[in-house]
Design a protein around this motif. Structure first.
Motif, PDB file in Angstrom:
ATOM      1  N   THR A  40       0.805  -1.227   0.000  1.00  0.00           N
ATOM      2  CA  THR A  40       0.000   0.000   0.000  1.00  0.00           C
ATOM      3  C   THR A  40       0.838   1.276   0.000  1.00  0.00           C
ATOM      4  O   THR A  40       0.311   2.358  -0.258  1.00  0.00           O
ATOM      5  N   VAL A 151      -7.647  -7.960  -6.224  1.00  0.00           N
ATOM      6  CA  VAL A 151      -7.925  -7.474  -4.871  1.00  0.00           C
ATOM      7  C   VAL A 151      -8.638  -8.557  -4.064  1.00  0.00           C
ATOM      8  O   VAL A 151      -8.292  -8.820  -2.906  1.00  0.00           O
ATOM      9  N   PHE A 156      -8.680 -10.132   0.092  1.00  0.00           N
ATOM     10  CA  PHE A 156     -10.040 -10.235   0.607  1.00  0.00           C
ATOM     11  C   PHE A 156     -10.652 -11.600   0.304  1.00  0.00           C
ATOM     12  O   PHE A 156     -11.823 -11.703  -0.048  1.00  0.00           O
ATOM     13  N   GLY A 163      -6.899  -7.799   4.099  1.00  0.00           N
ATOM     14  CA  GLY A 163      -7.701  -6.629   3.763  1.00  0.00           C
ATOM     15  C   GLY A 163      -8.801  -6.351   4.763  1.00  0.00           C
ATOM     16  O   GLY A 163      -9.267  -5.209   4.882  1.00  0.00           O
ATOM     17  N   ALA A 167      -7.763  -3.500   7.821  1.00  0.00           N
ATOM     18  CA  ALA A 167      -8.562  -2.706   6.880  1.00  0.00           C
ATOM     19  C   ALA A 167      -8.060  -1.277   6.701  1.00  0.00           C
ATOM     20  O   ALA A 167      -8.159  -0.705   5.615  1.00  0.00           O
ATOM     21  N   PHE A 170      -5.990  -0.374   3.691  1.00  0.00           N
ATOM     22  CA  PHE A 170      -6.581  -0.515   2.360  1.00  0.00           C
ATOM     23  C   PHE A 170      -7.753   0.435   2.110  1.00  0.00           C
ATOM     24  O   PHE A 170      -8.308   0.427   1.007  1.00  0.00           O
ATOM     25  N   ASP A 171      -8.115   1.202   3.104  1.00  0.00           N
ATOM     26  CA  ASP A 171      -9.275   2.087   2.978  1.00  0.00           C
ATOM     27  C   ASP A 171      -8.880   3.534   3.279  1.00  0.00           C
ATOM     28  O   ASP A 171      -8.584   3.857   4.434  1.00  0.00           O
ATOM     29  N   LEU A 173      -8.496   2.614  -0.917  1.00  0.00           N
ATOM     30  CA  LEU A 173      -7.538   1.768  -1.619  1.00  0.00           C
ATOM     31  C   LEU A 173      -6.439   2.639  -2.228  1.00  0.00           C
ATOM     32  O   LEU A 173      -6.701   3.482  -3.074  1.00  0.00           O
ATOM     33  N   LEU A 239     -13.297  -1.770  -3.231  1.00  0.00           N
ATOM     34  CA  LEU A 239     -13.335  -2.185  -1.829  1.00  0.00           C
ATOM     35  C   LEU A 239     -14.685  -2.772  -1.441  1.00  0.00           C
ATOM     36  O   LEU A 239     -14.750  -3.766  -0.724  1.00  0.00           O
ATOM     37  N   ASP A 240     -15.766  -2.148  -1.894  1.00  0.00           N
ATOM     38  CA  ASP A 240     -17.107  -2.645  -1.567  1.00  0.00           C
ATOM     39  C   ASP A 240     -17.302  -4.074  -2.068  1.00  0.00           C
ATOM     40  O   ASP A 240     -17.785  -4.949  -1.344  1.00  0.00           O
ATOM     41  N   ARG A 243     -15.045  -6.556  -0.104  1.00  0.00           N
ATOM     42  CA  ARG A 243     -15.565  -6.881   1.231  1.00  0.00           C
ATOM     43  C   ARG A 243     -16.714  -7.875   1.148  1.00  0.00           C
ATOM     44  O   ARG A 243     -16.817  -8.791   1.975  1.00  0.00           O
ATOM     45  N   PRO A 250     -20.101  -4.416   3.381  1.00  0.00           N
ATOM     46  CA  PRO A 250     -19.278  -3.216   3.161  1.00  0.00           C
ATOM     47  C   PRO A 250     -19.773  -1.999   3.923  1.00  0.00           C
ATOM     48  O   PRO A 250     -18.998  -1.096   4.225  1.00  0.00           O
TER      49      PRO A 250
END
Length: 282
Positions: A40, A151, A156, A163, A167, A170-171, A173, A239-240, A243, A250
């Protein structure tokens, strides 16, 4: 790095088992955090100083989590930095299968298959077409489904994957992570350039320059489309979906204790005052 001497007097590489149990536990978690920091922040660290800083950041984080203060020795740093190329290699290994399947490369050694593979690889590489959702029409830049697959599989895969557990790294991303994925995809396409798949090492020497080109392009895209926040929206969607793939809602993933409003705390004060008043009256 430091080596221990074996029974025969030869030098042996240090292993996690060479440390005490507390240090081993910290090292295990710190190494996981270090892996996250590499992908990252600096997938291809240009200097040992950068790698060492990532290791120190990981150790500081795990020490704070455990509320312990254990000295970070050079040996521990090297145990972590050993993972830099390993985590890149892990991504490349996963992407090799995904890339071949996604674009339709064929394992056959027939002349038609070889020609088809070679033409396909050349087309995908031309103008970095592989980064588009529709690579033939060059539409949907940075929306190729292969990024999502990367990803999902790498960070994930399930609820206990990096991930989810880590978290915060990655948030949102990071652009560095997307650039790393694109570089891994390009390496996998390069393996088909002759028409027959060959193994190409995902080395820093060969692919750090490629990574920097992708990183620069992503940053230019982000700047050019800043008014629409396109790259940010792409990241949120990635990401959504990731997850959900991991089995996590998410919308619930980001909920923390910080979500309490002042009203909740004010109500606690009122409850305390009421209880105190009742106690006095009793």
């Amino acid at each position: 790095m430091k080596f221990n001497k074996g029974p025969d007097g030869t030098h042996q590489r240090l292993k996690a088992s060479d440390f005490d149990n507390v240090t081993k536990d910290l090292l295990t978690t710190a190494t996981s955090i270090y892996r996250c920091l590499v992908v990252t922040r600096a997938p291809f660290p240009e200097t040992l100083i950068i790698e060492t800083k990532l290791a120190k950041d990981a150790w500081r984080e795990v020490s704070n989590m455990a509320e312990l203060t254990i000295q970070l020795t050079p040996s521990l740093v090297k145990m972590m930095t050993r993972r830099t190329s390993q985590v890149r290699g892990e991504l490349k290994t996963k992407m090799r299968v995904l890339t071949a399947s996604f674009f339709g490369f064929r394992g056959s050694r027939s002349i038609p298959a070889i020609k088809q593979n070679r033409d396909l690889a050349e087309s995908l590489k031309e103008g970095s077409r592989f980064v588009f959702k529709d690579w033939e029409m060059k539409r949907g830049i940075y929306k190729t489904g292969l990024i999502q697959e990367a990803v999902n599989d790498m960070w994930f895969a399930n609820r206990s994957d990096e991930g989810i557990v880590y978290a915060k790294y990655f948030d949102p991303l990071p652009v560095q992570t997307i650039a790393l994925i694109l570089t891994a995809i390009e390496c996998c396409i390069d393996e088909w350039m002759t028409g027959v798949k060959e193994d190409i090492k995902f080395s820093s020497v060969a692919y750090s320059p490629v990574y920097l080109l992708h990183l620069n392009s992503l940053r230019r895209f982000d700047k050019r489309t800043a008014a629409y926040k396109l790259l940010g929206k792409i990241g949120v969607n990635l990401l959504d979906v990731a997850r959900m793939h991991a089995g996590v809602d998410p919308f619930m993933a980001a909920v923390t204790i910080d979500s309490f409003t002042d009203d909740v705390f004010d109500e606690a004060i009122r409850e305390h005052e009421d209880e105190a008043r009742e106690a006095r009256e009793f």
